[in-house]
Design an enzyme around this catalytic site. Structure first.
Site, short mmCIF file in Angstrom:
data_model
loop_
_atom_site.label_atom_id
_atom_site.label_comp_id
_atom_site.label_asym_id
_atom_site.label_seq_id
_atom_site.Cartn_x
_atom_site.Cartn_y
_atom_site.Cartn_z
N GLU A 92 23.72 38.20 34.61
CA GLU A 92 23.08 37.01 33.62
C GLU A 92 21.66 37.57 33.58
OE1 GLU A 92 20.97 33.77 32.82
OE2 GLU A 92 22.92 34.17 33.16
N GLY A 93 21.69 39.04 34.76
CA GLY A 93 20.73 40.16 34.62
C GLY A 93 20.90 40.70 32.84
N HIS A 94 21.05 40.70 32.72
CA HIS A 94 21.46 41.40 31.01
C HIS A 94 21.37 40.02 29.82
CE1 HIS A 94 24.71 44.46 33.17
NE2 HIS A 94 23.78 44.84 32.60
N GLY A 128 15.14 46.79 32.35
CA GLY A 128 15.08 45.88 32.87
C GLY A 128 13.93 46.67 34.16
N ASP A 156 15.13 48.63 36.97
CA ASP A 156 15.63 50.30 37.40
C ASP A 156 14.21 50.85 36.86
OD1 ASP A 156 18.78 50.50 37.46
OD2 ASP A 156 18.68 49.56 35.69
N SER A 205 25.75 45.32 38.01
CA SER A 205 27.42 45.30 37.37
C SER A 205 28.06 46.16 38.55
CB SER A 205 27.71 46.58 36.04
OG SER A 205 27.11 45.97 35.51
N ARG A 206 27.41 46.25 39.56
CA ARG A 206 28.20 47.09 40.39
C ARG A 206 28.39 46.52 41.86
NH1 ARG A 206 25.15 51.83 38.45
NH2 ARG A 206 26.80 53.39 37.74
N ASN A 240 29.85 44.75 30.68
CA ASN A 240 30.12 43.68 32.07
C ASN A 240 28.74 42.92 32.71
OD1 ASN A 240 30.09 44.23 35.74
ND2 ASN A 240 31.84 43.41 34.14
N LEU A 241 28.31 42.43 32.02
CA LEU A 241 27.08 41.80 31.02
C LEU A 241 27.27 40.39 32.21
CD1 LEU A 241 26.76 41.60 27.81
CD2 LEU A 241 25.60 43.32 28.74
#
Ligand code: PAF
Length: 286
Positions: free
Chosen positions: A31-33, A144, A147, A183-184, A28-29
Site C-alpha cells: 500500500e505504501g508504494h 517516500g 527512506d 517489503s521487508r 513487491n509492492l
C-alpha cells in the site's frame, strides 16, 4: 498498462510527453508504494513506475538473492492504479557492461546513518536512480519519506546535477498498529510482526520526550544524547539489535545544536534496528 523491458521501448512509449511522473521501486509492492503512484498521478500524467531490484545497492551479506520478486502481483496492483507504463528491465538491460561510473554522494550525507551501516548503499541507489532518470526523463518523481536519507540524497543529487525532475516527498504509510509499511516486513514471523510495532512506538517516545523538553525550553544537546541512548536500550532489552536511533536536523541530517533545539519543526528521529533477522528502518519528524 504497457509493460516494457528495454530502454528503447520505454523511450518510444514516452516520446512527446511533457509531464511524466515517475515512481521507481524494487517491486513487491504494498500500500505504501501504491500511495506513491496516487501521489504521482496528482502531480503528472502519464505515471510511469519501474521495478528493478538493483544489485548495486545491496552489500555482500545482504538480501539481494532473497529479496521478494512478485512481478505478476505487482502488475495487477499497478494496473488497478491506472499506471500508464511499467518499466521492468532485467540486469542485462540496466547493466550491459559493469557499471564502472558511479554517483558518489558527499560523505557527510552518504556515509552517516544508513550509509555507516550499509557501506556503498547510497552509491548504489544514486547510480541506479540517475540511470533511471536518464531512461524515463520524468518531469516529476516521487520518493517516500520512509527512506528519509535516500530522499534527501536524491534531492541534492538532482539539484547539483541540474536534473530537471521535481522531487515530490510522500508520507510514510503505516499498518494500523503503526509499523511503517516495507517489503521487508514480510520476512517477519508472526511473533516478530507483533514485536515490530516497538520501532515506531520507540520513535514516538523519543519525539514526545523531545517535544516535552522543547515545551519547557530547557532541553540541551546532552539531554538529546540521553534520550537517544534510553531509546536504544528499550529496543535492545526487548531483544532488538539496534544500529542507530538518532535525532537529527531535518535540513542536513546533522546532529542538532542548541539553537536547533529551540525551534519547532526542525528535527527528525531516525532508527534502524533488527527484529530477529529482519532489519527495519523508520523515522518520525518532530
Ligand atoms: O527505495 C527504493 O525502493 C530503491 O532504493 C530505489 C529508489 C527504487 C532505487 O533502487
Amino acid at each position: 498498462m504497457k509493460i516494457v523491458h528495454s530502454i528503447s521501448e520505454l523511450r518510444a512509449q514516452l516520446r512527446g510527453q511533457l509531464r511524466t511522473a515517475f515512481v521507481p521501486t524494487m517491486g513487491n509492492l504494498h500500500e505504501g508504494h501504491l500511495s506513491l503512484m496516487r501521489l504521482a498521478a496528482n502531480h503528472g500524467d502519464p505515471v510511469v513506475a519501474s521495478i528493478f531490484v538493483n544489485r548495486l545497492q545491496f552489500g555482500p551479506n545482504e538480501d539481494f538473492d532473497k529479496y521478494p520478486r512478485t512481478l505478476d502481483d505487482d502488475i495487477t496492483k499497478l494496473e488497478k492504479e491506472g499506471v500508464y507504463v511499467l518499466f521492468a528491465p532485467d540486469e542485462r538491460e540496466m547493466y550491459p557492461v559493469p557499471q564502472d561510473y558511479r554517483i558518489s554522494p558527499p560523505q557527510d550525507l552518504g556515509d552517516i546513518l544508513e550509509g555507516e551501516f550499509r557501506p556503498g548503499f547510497f552509491i548504489g541507489v544514486t547510480t541506479v536512480v540517475m540511470k533511471l532518470f536518464q531512461c524515463v526523463q520524468p518531469q516529476v518523481s516521487v520518493f517516500g519519506k520512509k527512506d528519509y536519507q535516500q530522499l534527501m540524497i536524491i534531492r541534492r543529487m538532482c539539484s547539483q546535477f541540474s536534473i530537471p525532475t521535481e522531487i515530490i516527498p510522500a508520507e510514510t504509510i503505516r499498518e494500523s498498529d503503526g509499523l511503517a509499511m516495507s517489503s521487508r516486513n514480510r520476512y517477519l514471523s508472526t511473533d516478530e510482526r507483533l514485536e515490530a510495532v516497538w520501532l515506531s512506538k520507540t520513535l514516538h517516545q523519543v519525539a514526545d520526550r523531545i517535544r516535552q523538553g522543547q515545551a519547557s525550553t530547557r532541553i540541551t544537546v546532552d539531554d538529546v544524547v540521553e534520550i537517544e541512548s534510553a531509546a536504544k536500550q528499550i529496543l535492545n532489552h526487548r531483544g532488538w539489535r539496534t544500529d542507530y536511533i538518532s535525532v537529527r536536523r531535518r535540513s542536513d541530517l546533522k546532529a542538532p545544536q542548541a539553537q536547533d533545539l529551540a525551534e519547532p519543526n526542525q528535527l527528525v528521529v531516525l532508527a534502524a534496528s533488527r527484529c530477529g533477522a529482519t532489519r527495519l528502518i523508520d523515522n518520525l519528524e518532530i
